[in-house]
Design a protein around this motif. Structure first.
Motif, mmCIF file in Angstrom:
data_model
loop_
_atom_site.group_PDB
_atom_site.id
_atom_site.type_symbol
_atom_site.label_atom_id
_atom_site.label_comp_id
_atom_site.label_asym_id
_atom_site.label_seq_id
_atom_site.Cartn_x
_atom_site.Cartn_y
_atom_site.Cartn_z
ATOM 1 N N ALA A 12 -7.182 -8.238 1.381
ATOM 2 C CA ALA A 12 -6.802 -6.853 1.112
ATOM 3 C C ALA A 12 -7.013 -6.503 -0.351
ATOM 4 O O ALA A 12 -7.472 -5.401 -0.683
ATOM 5 N N THR A 13 -6.707 -7.426 -1.231
ATOM 6 C CA THR A 13 -6.881 -7.194 -2.671
ATOM 7 C C THR A 13 -8.351 -7.025 -3.022
ATOM 8 O O THR A 13 -8.704 -6.251 -3.927
ATOM 9 N N PHE A 43 -3.382 -3.719 -5.646
ATOM 10 C CA PHE A 43 -2.171 -2.980 -5.303
ATOM 11 C C PHE A 43 -1.495 -2.344 -6.519
ATOM 12 O O PHE A 43 -0.375 -1.845 -6.403
ATOM 13 N N GLN A 99 2.318 1.671 -3.417
ATOM 14 C CA GLN A 99 1.250 2.106 -4.319
ATOM 15 C C GLN A 99 0.994 3.601 -4.177
ATOM 16 O O GLN A 99 0.859 4.322 -5.170
ATOM 17 N N LYS A 100 0.958 4.090 -2.940
ATOM 18 C CA LYS A 100 0.739 5.514 -2.682
ATOM 19 C C LYS A 100 1.869 6.349 -3.258
ATOM 20 O O LYS A 100 1.640 7.384 -3.907
ATOM 21 N N ARG A 133 0.829 -1.213 0.000
ATOM 22 C CA ARG A 133 0.000 0.000 0.000
ATOM 23 C C ARG A 133 0.865 1.266 0.000
ATOM 24 O O ARG A 133 0.556 2.244 -0.685
ATOM 25 N N GLU A 134 1.962 1.251 0.769
ATOM 26 C CA GLU A 134 2.846 2.418 0.806
ATOM 27 C C GLU A 134 3.507 2.640 -0.552
ATOM 28 O O GLU A 134 3.591 3.782 -1.039
#
Length: 305
Positions: A125-126, A131, A90-91, A87-88
Motif C-alpha cells: 500500500a505504501t 500515508f 490521511q484524508k 488512509r481515512e
C-alpha cells in the motif's frame, strides 16, 4: 451418544487461529489463515460492519481535528483494516490544516503469519503512496497484556473478531490500562448465532460439538462487563450475519476436517461420528442445505477520565 463426554472449550475453538492449530490429520493439510481471512473480506456483512467502524465508531474525525493521535488494533490479521484506517486518517488530516501529527497507527498480533501478511500489505500500500502524516507500525505482542504499550498512551483501541479468542477479563483490563482518559475501545465481535440444516442427525452432532452457551456472546459480555474496567456504559450496534456459502469459505474442507480431528482427539466425537459429521456437512453444503445466521455487534466504550 452419552452426555458425560467432554465438549470443546473456547480455547479449543481459538486454537484454529494459532500457527499449525488446524490440521486435517488424514492428509496433513493445514488451514491457510491468510487466505481464510481474505475470503471473509468478500462477505458483504463484514464490509458494512467494517465501514461503520472506520467512518463512525472510531471517531477518527475528532482525532484528526485534535491534531494528533495513537490508534492501536489488536489482532491486526492481514493488515487490511490498518490500511483503511491510515488512509481515512490521511484524508481527514488533509482537510484539517492544523493536523500536523504525530498520527500513529499500530497493528498488534501474536501470530507470525499474520504479522508477515500485515507488513507485506502495508508495504504494498505504501508503494502506491505513503500515508503521511500517518505512520504505521506493526508489532508482535500478547493482546491479553499489551506489554508493548505504555499506560494511558493510546487514543483508540480496536478489535475485530479477536476478543472472542482472548482471556476476556485480561484483555479488557489491558485495554483499559493503555487507553488515555476518554479514550475509546471499539470492538466488532460475535453476537447471536443460529445454524440450520434439515438433517436431524447432523444437527445432533453439531450440538455435540457446539453446545448451547448461555453465558452470552463476546459482544454481549463486553457490553455488560466493560463497566467493571473503568469504562462508561457502552453502545451496542447490531449487524446481520448470513452465511450461505460454506464451501466457498473452506476450500478443500481443511477447516472442517481439522475440527473433526480435534473432536476425536478431545473425545467429543468418536472417529465414526466425526467421519459421519464431515460427510453430512459436505453433502449439506454442496446441496445448499446449510444456513447460518445471526448478528455481530459493534461495541463502543469510552474510558472514564
Amino acid at each position: 451418544m452419552g452426555d458425560n463426554r467432554p465438549v470443546l472449550t473456547k480455547e479449543d475453538f481459538s486454537s484454529v487461529w494459532k500457527e499449525g492449530g488446524n490440521v486435517d490429520k488424514s492428509t496433513g493439510a493445514k488451514l491457510d489463515l491468510v487466505q481464510h481471512l481474505k475470503n471473509q473480506l468478500r462477505l458483504p456483512m463484514f464490509a458494512k460492519a467494517k465501514e461503520f467502524v472506520v467512518t463512525e465508531a472510531l471517531g477518527l474525525l475528532g482525532l484528526a481535528q485534535a491534531g494528533s493521535c495513537c490508534y492501536a488494533e489488536i489482532g491486526c490479521g492481514i493488515g487490511n483494516d490498518l490500511i483503511a484506517v491510515a488512509r481515512e486518517l490521511q484524508k481527514l488530516c488533509s482537510a484539517n490544516p492544523g493536523a500536523t501529527g504525530p498520527f500513529k497507527v499500530i497493528g498488534i498480533d501474536a501470530n507470525p503469519a499474520m504479522l508477515t501478511a500485515s507488513r507485506e500489505a502495508v508495504s504494498m500500500a505504501t508503494a502506491q503512496g505513503d500515508f503521511a502524516p500517518v505512520v504505521v507500525e506493526i508489532i508482535q505482542d500478547d493482546a491479553n497484556a499489551l506489554s508493548m504499550l505504555g499506560d494511558g498512551s493510546v487514543d483508540v483501541v480496536r478489535s475485530d473478531i479477536t476478543m472472542q479468542h482472548l482471556d476476556l477479563r485480561k484483555a479488557m483490563a489491558a485495554c483499559s490500562r493503555v487507553l488515555k482518559p476518554n479514550g475509546r475501545l471499539v470492538c466488532l465481535e460475535g453476537g447471536i448465532h443460529g445454524f440450520y440444516t434439515p438433517d436431524p442427525i447432523f444437527n445432533q452432532l453439531y450440538d455435540r460439538i457446539v453446545p448451547v452457551d448461555r453465558t452470552g456472546s463476546t459482544g454481549i459480555q463486553l457490553y455488560y462487563h466493560l463497566k467493571e474496567f473503568g469504562f462508561g456504559v457502552p453502545s451496542l450496534t447490531p449487524f446481520p450475519v448470513l452465511h450461505l456459502d460454506a464451501a466457498g469459505m473452506d476450500p478443500g474442507w481443511v477447516k472442517l476436517k481439522g475440527m473433526a480431528s480435534m473432536c476425536v482427539t478431545k473425545g467429543v466425537l468418536s472417529q465414526a461420528e466425526a467421519d459421519d459429521y464431515t460427510a453430512r456437512y459436505i453433502k449439506a453444503a454442496e446441496t445448499n442445505s446449510i444456513v447460518s445466521g445471526g448478528c455481530m455487534f459493534v461495541v463502543v466504550a469510552v474510558r472514564r477520565a
